[in-house]
Design a protein around this motif. Sequence first.
Motif, PDB file in Angstrom:
ATOM      1  N   LYS A   8       0.827  -1.208   0.000  1.00  0.00           N
ATOM      2  CA  LYS A   8       0.000   0.000   0.000  1.00  0.00           C
ATOM      3  C   LYS A   8       0.864   1.262   0.000  1.00  0.00           C
ATOM      4  CE  LYS A   8      -3.733   2.308   2.503  1.00  0.00           C
ATOM      5  NZ  LYS A   8      -4.639   2.265   3.691  1.00  0.00           N
ATOM      6  N   SER A   9       1.853   1.310   0.911  1.00  0.00           N
ATOM      7  CA  SER A   9       2.718   2.494   0.982  1.00  0.00           C
ATOM      8  C   SER A   9       3.568   2.637  -0.279  1.00  0.00           C
ATOM      9  CB  SER A   9       3.615   2.413   2.219  1.00  0.00           C
ATOM     10  OG  SER A   9       4.422   1.248   2.191  1.00  0.00           O
ATOM     11  N   LEU A  10       3.964   1.502  -0.850  1.00  0.00           N
ATOM     12  CA  LEU A  10       4.749   1.524  -2.089  1.00  0.00           C
ATOM     13  C   LEU A  10       3.930   2.091  -3.239  1.00  0.00           C
ATOM     14  CD1 LEU A  10       7.336   0.770  -3.642  1.00  0.00           C
ATOM     15  CD2 LEU A  10       6.413  -1.541  -3.913  1.00  0.00           C
ATOM     16  N   LEU A  11       2.665   1.684  -3.342  1.00  0.00           N
ATOM     17  CA  LEU A  11       1.791   2.181  -4.410  1.00  0.00           C
ATOM     18  C   LEU A  11       1.493   3.672  -4.235  1.00  0.00           C
ATOM     19  CD1 LEU A  11      -0.726  -0.802  -4.784  1.00  0.00           C
ATOM     20  CD2 LEU A  11       0.910  -0.011  -6.502  1.00  0.00           C
ATOM     21  N   ILE A  12       1.284   4.103  -2.968  1.00  0.00           N
ATOM     22  CA  ILE A  12       1.006   5.521  -2.708  1.00  0.00           C
ATOM     23  C   ILE A  12       2.215   6.374  -3.084  1.00  0.00           C
ATOM     24  CG2 ILE A  12       0.595   7.227  -0.882  1.00  0.00           C
ATOM     25  CD1 ILE A  12      -1.149   5.088   0.515  1.00  0.00           C
ATOM     26  N   PHE A  13       3.414   5.943  -2.650  1.00  0.00           N
ATOM     27  CA  PHE A  13       4.634   6.683  -2.997  1.00  0.00           C
ATOM     28  C   PHE A  13       4.816   6.729  -4.514  1.00  0.00           C
ATOM     29  CE2 PHE A  13       9.133   6.505  -4.201  1.00  0.00           C
ATOM     30  CZ  PHE A  13       9.572   7.704  -3.665  1.00  0.00           C
ATOM     31  N   SER A  14       4.590   5.592  -5.170  1.00  0.00           N
ATOM     32  CA  SER A  14       4.759   5.520  -6.627  1.00  0.00           C
ATOM     33  C   SER A  14       3.765   6.427  -7.344  1.00  0.00           C
ATOM     34  CB  SER A  14       4.592   4.079  -7.108  1.00  0.00           C
ATOM     35  OG  SER A  14       5.548   3.234  -6.506  1.00  0.00           O
TER      36      SER A  14
END
Length: 439
Positions: A8-14
């Motif tokens: 989730k955090s990876l997708l938000i940052f991306s």
Amino acid sequence: MMVTVNLKSLLIFSAFLRLFLIIYGEWQDTHMEVRYTDVDYLVFSDAAALVAAGKSPYQRSTYRYSPLIAFLLVPNSFIHPSWGKFIFSASDLLVGFLINAILKLRGVPEKLCTYSVMVWLLNPFTFTIGTRGNCEPIICTIILWIILCLMNGRLVQAAFWYGLVVHMRIYPIIYALPIILVLDPMFFQYGTKPALVNWSSRKSKSQQTSSCKKLMDPCCICNFLTSLFTWRRIMFGLISGALFFLLTGIFFFLYGWDFLHEALLYHLTRTDPRHNFSIYFYHIYLHYEHELSNLEKLVSFLPQIMVQLVLVFRFAQDFPFCFFVQTVAFVAFNKVMTAQYFVWFFCLLPLILPWTNMKLRGKGLVCILLWMAAQGHWLLWGYLLEFKGKNVFLQLWVAGLLFLAANTFVLINIIQQHTYSPVFQQSSHAASKKHVKQR
């Protein structure tokens, strides 16, 4: 203290990274001589504007894509010119989500799934593709969705999307044979979802070699040919073929021969005299005014088809890996090779990483540096030719040969370090029938 990164955090940052790059791209296009936006995006936007005006997208010269891309970007004309970039970047993020879904379905640990997704989402080459306005992330999304559908036994969906993606981009036709090979009655039984081989039960190197040899056994190939026409294979071919020809018929009716030539036939017969990574470009450049002879066409086509057949019959049951090595080989041996083609195999790379024995600090780093150095060497000569006007065609062709050698070296090492793991387990019903026959 190590920071734990979840999907989730990876997708938000991306997502924020891509949003920033789209906004920055608008600024660079306005204030700098070198544009951030890909020239193809300008072509897409012009074609979409023509569609919005009720005209043919093929009135825009160099638009050589399905009309569906132009339809998708029609809101560029009345919402915002960057609408298409947001669509392509959203597809880019969806690729990351689908990579995670595929790996989790195969039983890969969550931490390893996240690291694999990072290889796509945080790759500078891939996150600039969508934000610069290239449509390849949409094609990558559909291909990964097809893999997920096959793994879940949703063959009708897989066939529908396969027909669509071949219409939109002709190159996925190379996946037809491995898909047909995978649709084996041993794995697919009526009314049951196919059983998947878990990542934790992946085979040893010796078992891997024996499984591969078994698939390449002439008897195995002969048995496949005699049992080729199963109802699942016929259904998949009929549905995907019907959709492909239906879309082709509709757009031929709407746009005539312009559509057929620009969107399909051009890509089958394309010979580009402009410099590109292909080893064939220099020969094509020297003889562009004369049509290639049948022997020349055969010489350029034969290595590609031979490599494809060997890879398919060697790795078809491990079909995500098969798709990857097929795509790398297809791009490397193609008559035309541009940088955007690399996205075709970058989206498949994370799917094979959990099964590789290659260490990043060893051979992995060597392969990465060699591939980047060979590409950088080619780009140096390309810069001297295009921007400085120097006559370095021969040097550029030699650089292309070295890049092919680098691609071949990397591909061989990836194959050697891969743990062969068929996606599907033999169904219990098929296994019992085989046991009865053996008795």
